[in-house]
Design a protein around this motif. Structure first.
Motif: not given
Length: 221
Positions: A11-12, A131, A168, A171, A175, A178-179, A183
């Motif tokens: 997921n990254e 993160w 980050h 993303p 993205n 998804e993260m 998570d």
């Protein structure tokens, strides 16, 4: 140019980095060393991207140590490296600098402030996705690039050879989703006090992708 990407969790992914490779006509190859134990060689790497992940550079795992061997070979060969979060920590540790628990856990959107003018055209302040709960010490050969109000060591640059960011820029909206869906529980205990829904409800700043392009263009100059 062959851009080799080391991805460390499903997921990254590369996000805007992939957009840059496509726009510049480069070929991107994505490796998953945590799963397959395969890394590119230095000879077949023109630029290395080391993405984030839930592991620590201090973990006693062979593939993590082999990543640092590759990073060292590329630094010695003056080939460009970009690291995000864990990736930045790996660069710092390769150079002999400590990676340890951060005084604060940062998960969510928060601003960072530019500390150097070495890379032209970067915004003075950017809202980025944090993160992490570990941090790197800035290598002596590096220049401090970004800081936040809660953590000084948010980014560094080593001439045209390496950039390491604790946060980050890369993303895109897909993205981020998804993260968060995979998570989101990691937000617990963050000093930023954002829920997973807060993070989802925050639009990705449009200039973050532009910044990715400027950082990677600088490395490739």
């Amino acid at each position: 140019m062959r851009v080799n990407v080391l991805q460390h969790t499903p997921n990254e992914g590369p996000g805007a980095i992939q957009t840059w490779t496509q726009a510049r006509g480069h070929k991107m190859y994505v490796y998953h060393p945590y799963q397959y134990g395969i890394l590119p060689t230095a000879d077949e790497t023109d630029m290395l991207i080391v993405l984030g992940g839930p592991m620590s550079p201090n973990d006693d795992l062979d593939w993590i140590k082999q990543e640092r061997v590759l990073i060292k070979q590329l630094l010695d060969a003056h080939k460009p490296i970009f690291g995000a979060c864990y990736g930045a920590q790996q660069i710092a540790k390769t150079l002999g600098y400590a990676v340890h628990a951060s005084p604060v856990k940062e998960v969510g959107w928060a601003p960072v402030t530019l500390q150097s003018q070495v890379i032209p055209g970067l915004p003075a302040t950017s809202t980025v996705l944090h993160w992490h709960q570990e941090m790197f010490e800035i290598p002596d050969e590096a220049e401090l690039l970004y800081s936040s109000k809660d953590l000084r060591n948010q980014g560094f640059v080593i001439e045209h050879e390496a950039i390491g960011l604790q946060f980050h820029f890369e993303p895109l909206a897909d993205n981020v989703r998804e993260m968060v869906v995979n998570d989101g529980a990691y937000t617990t205990g963050s000093i930023l006090n954002e829920t997973p829904q807060d993070i989802l409800d925050t639009p990705v700043p449009a200039d973050n992708e532009e910044t990715v392009f400027k950082l990677l263009d600088y490395l490739n100059a």
